[in-house]
Design a protein around this motif. Structure first.
Motif, PDB file in Angstrom:
ATOM      1  N   VAL A 227     -20.202  -8.517 -26.409  1.00 55.35           N
ATOM      2  CA  VAL A 227     -19.012  -8.307 -27.235  1.00 55.35           C
ATOM      3  C   VAL A 227     -18.204  -7.115 -26.719  1.00 55.35           C
ATOM      4  O   VAL A 227     -16.969  -7.173 -26.634  1.00 55.35           O
ATOM      5  CB  VAL A 227     -19.407  -8.104 -28.713  1.00 55.35           C
ATOM      6  N   ALA A 228     -18.899  -6.031 -26.355  1.00 56.41           N
ATOM      7  CA  ALA A 228     -18.208  -4.853 -25.823  1.00 56.41           C
ATOM      8  C   ALA A 228     -17.488  -5.188 -24.518  1.00 56.41           C
ATOM      9  O   ALA A 228     -16.338  -4.777 -24.303  1.00 56.41           O
ATOM     10  CB  ALA A 228     -19.208  -3.723 -25.615  1.00 56.41           C
ATOM     11  N   MET A 234     -10.364  -8.015 -22.963  1.00 53.58           N
ATOM     12  CA  MET A 234      -9.172  -8.296 -23.760  1.00 53.58           C
ATOM     13  C   MET A 234      -8.183  -7.132 -23.720  1.00 53.58           C
ATOM     14  O   MET A 234      -6.968  -7.339 -23.660  1.00 53.58           O
ATOM     15  CB  MET A 234      -9.574  -8.607 -25.204  1.00 53.58           C
ATOM     16  N   VAL A 235      -8.697  -5.902 -23.749  1.00 56.28           N
ATOM     17  CA  VAL A 235      -7.822  -4.729 -23.678  1.00 56.28           C
ATOM     18  C   VAL A 235      -7.083  -4.694 -22.346  1.00 56.28           C
ATOM     19  O   VAL A 235      -5.868  -4.459 -22.283  1.00 56.28           O
ATOM     20  CB  VAL A 235      -8.636  -3.440 -23.890  1.00 56.28           C
ATOM     21  N   PHE A 249      -2.525 -13.813 -18.540  1.00 60.55           N
ATOM     22  CA  PHE A 249      -3.193 -12.714 -19.240  1.00 60.55           C
ATOM     23  C   PHE A 249      -3.410 -13.068 -20.712  1.00 60.55           C
ATOM     24  O   PHE A 249      -4.442 -12.730 -21.300  1.00 60.55           O
ATOM     25  CB  PHE A 249      -2.361 -11.426 -19.138  1.00 60.55           C
ATOM     26  N   PHE A 250      -2.437 -13.776 -21.290  1.00 55.89           N
ATOM     27  CA  PHE A 250      -2.583 -14.209 -22.684  1.00 55.89           C
ATOM     28  C   PHE A 250      -3.772 -15.145 -22.827  1.00 55.89           C
ATOM     29  O   PHE A 250      -4.559 -15.029 -23.773  1.00 55.89           O
ATOM     30  CB  PHE A 250      -1.303 -14.907 -23.155  1.00 55.89           C
ATOM     31  N   GLY A 255      -9.248 -16.879 -24.506  1.00 55.57           N
ATOM     32  CA  GLY A 255     -10.606 -17.359 -24.225  1.00 55.57           C
ATOM     33  C   GLY A 255     -11.664 -16.327 -24.562  1.00 55.57           C
ATOM     34  O   GLY A 255     -12.717 -16.657 -25.132  1.00 55.57           O
ATOM     35  N   ALA A 256     -11.399 -15.049 -24.230  1.00 57.57           N
ATOM     36  CA  ALA A 256     -12.370 -13.987 -24.516  1.00 57.57           C
ATOM     37  C   ALA A 256     -12.558 -13.802 -26.015  1.00 57.57           C
ATOM     38  O   ALA A 256     -13.676 -13.560 -26.493  1.00 57.57           O
ATOM     39  CB  ALA A 256     -11.919 -12.671 -23.877  1.00 57.57           C
ATOM     40  N   ALA A 257     -11.471 -13.954 -26.772  1.00 54.60           N
ATOM     41  CA  ALA A 257     -11.561 -13.817 -28.229  1.00 54.60           C
ATOM     42  C   ALA A 257     -12.407 -14.934 -28.826  1.00 54.60           C
ATOM     43  O   ALA A 257     -13.210 -14.705 -29.740  1.00 54.60           O
ATOM     44  CB  ALA A 257     -10.165 -13.819 -28.843  1.00 54.60           C
ATOM     45  N   ILE A 258     -12.266 -16.148 -28.314  1.00 52.56           N
ATOM     46  CA  ILE A 258     -13.068 -17.276 -28.799  1.00 52.56           C
ATOM     47  C   ILE A 258     -14.549 -17.008 -28.586  1.00 52.56           C
ATOM     48  O   ILE A 258     -15.372 -17.179 -29.496  1.00 52.56           O
ATOM     49  CB  ILE A 258     -12.643 -18.577 -28.088  1.00 52.56           C
TER      50      ILE A 258
END
Length: 436
Positions: A227-228, A234-235, A249-250, A255-258
């Motif tokens: 998660v980290a 994402m940042v 980039f969006f 994908g990373a948020a999912i």
């Protein structure tokens, strides 16, 4: 109210619901017969009373103008929330869930009615916000409206009923024209949460530890590090969006948020789910893991459906139900009895009636001039479709056992009354479909 309105109702929708309810009474009666022909249950009598009450409610709602619910929707919604909270603390404990409010032998399940009040309030919000709010805001508020009752139902805990709120949310927001990317995001989170939740169980119980690396999904350190790391990605991608305005980039953030949400939710679910709920997932993967325990229901249900053949064994001639091999046969597994006694052709008849209900609701949704009514029809359609697919799929072994009833047919007053209330609302919308 005008009695002549009843002559303008959608008779195909109304009679499809009545026929399914009649079938339910017939086979609830059959489920109470033993192998010696003795009737040991009076559930069918109660179901007849609820069927009469539900029909009267449906006709009453058809006569009144559903738009009157627009201003009252918030009050109905808050009322059911209070009932849900009360049930969590003081409700009657049945099958491991505190989901019923009981007065003597009489009991109601507030979560069944919460689905209807949530649909109505969400329809009001989507209607009122269609012109002056961004897609993200509309979707976020819609999620809040749905997730509050869903979360309370999960605390009871009633995992099966809580799942019904998801297709209601997805179906209504899709019809409301909210950007597809948000709907796909939530759907993908649910899908990957399920995958991450099942994989460790699959390797532990089915593969017998053959792929131990799958167990790390349940490891606290692995989840925290993952998660980290994903948050850092994402940042960085967000900085890339701001500096370079590149679309990819969006999608990296997307994908990373999912994956982040799915990992966290699956980890929490393993800590929250009860042992019997986890076993339901395991026996869905392979019922023979526990054939005389948690897998018994699925095995016996598949046996009953398969033994019915093309024409069935005949009404009151079933063996799986009359020899009491099917637990909860008047509720969760009513379709198994139906298919055993009336066979494949009977099953096709039930499929056709549910298909007719859903097609008529979709037709109402498309033809009504009032957006509020259209959104209500969309939510009801999603609710009926999900109940049917999950319950029938569960009896066939292609869906996990969740305790979701087959609407109109399964024994239970709250489920039947709420289902008939939905039909009544649909009839009211149909009668006034050309009115603005």
């Amino acid at each position: 109210m005008k009695l002549r309105n009843l002559l303008e109702i959608d008779f195909s929708l109304f009679f499809a619901a009545l026929i399914l309810t009649f079938f339910g009474i017939l086979f609830i009666y059959s489920s109470g017969i033993t192998s010696t022909g003795v009737l040991v249950s009076n559930e069918y009598i109660r179901q007849i009373v609820w069927a009469i009450g539900g029909t009267m409610i449906a006709l009453f709602l058809a006569m009144i103008n559903y738009r009157r619910l627009y201003d009252l929707s918030l009050y109905f919604y808050l009322g059911t929330l209070l009932l849900l909270v009360y049930t969590c603390f003081f409700g009657r404990l049945v099958n491991g869930a505190r989901a019923w409010i009981g007065i003597g032998s009489f009991g109601i399940q507030p979560s069944e009615f919460a689905k209807i009040t949530t649909i109505i309030l969400l329809a009001r919000y989507l209607d009122s916000s269609k012109k002056n709010q961004k897609h993200l805001v509309r979707f976020a508020v819609s999620c809040i409206i749905v997730f509050i009752p869903m979360g309370i139902v999960l605390l009871q805990p009633d995992f099966g009923t809580s799942l019904v709120f998801i297709p209601i949310l997805l179906g209504m927001t899709f019809v409301a024209g909210i950007s597809f990317r948000y709907i796909v995001f939530l759907s993908a989170c649910i899908l990957f949460t399920g995958i991450f939740m099942v994989l460790p169980l699959w390797q532990s119980y089915i593969l017998q530890g053959a792929m131990p690396f799958l167990s790390i999904i349940q490891n606290v350190r692995f989840v925290a590090i993952s998660v980290a790391a994903l948050f850092l990605v994402m940042v960085i991608a967000l900085i890339g969006v701001r500096l370079y305005k590149k679309q990819y980039f969006f999608w990296i953030i997307y994908g990373a948020a999912i994956i982040t949400f799915s990992l966290g939710a699956s980890f929490i679910s393993h800590k929250v789910l009860k042992d019997y709920q986890i076993m339901r997932l395991i026996v869905f993967l392979d019922p023979n893991v526990d054939p005389r325990g948690a897998g018994w229901n699925i095995i016996q249900s598949i046996t009953a459906i398969g033994s019915g053949g093309l024409l069935g064994k005949g009404y009151l001639q079933g063996t799986q139900s009359h020899y009491r091999f099917l637990p909860q046969q008047s509720t969760d597994f009513i379709f198994s009895i139906f298919a055993e006694e009336w066979g494949l052709l009977g099953g096709i008849l039930v499929f056709t009636l549910f298909l007719l209900i859903c097609l008529r609701l979709i037709r109402i949704m498309k033809t009504t001039a009032d957006v509020f009514g259209s959104f209500i029809a969309a939510g009801l359609s999603a609710m009926y479709i999900f109940h049917f697919l999950v319950n029938v799929g569960m009896t066939m072994g292609i869906m996990p056992i969740t305790g979701i009833p087959l609407l109109f047919m399964s024994y239970g007053g709250s489920a039947l009354l709420s289902a008939m209330s939905g039909i009544g609302l649909s009839l009211s919308i149909y009668i006034r479909r050309y009115q603005h």
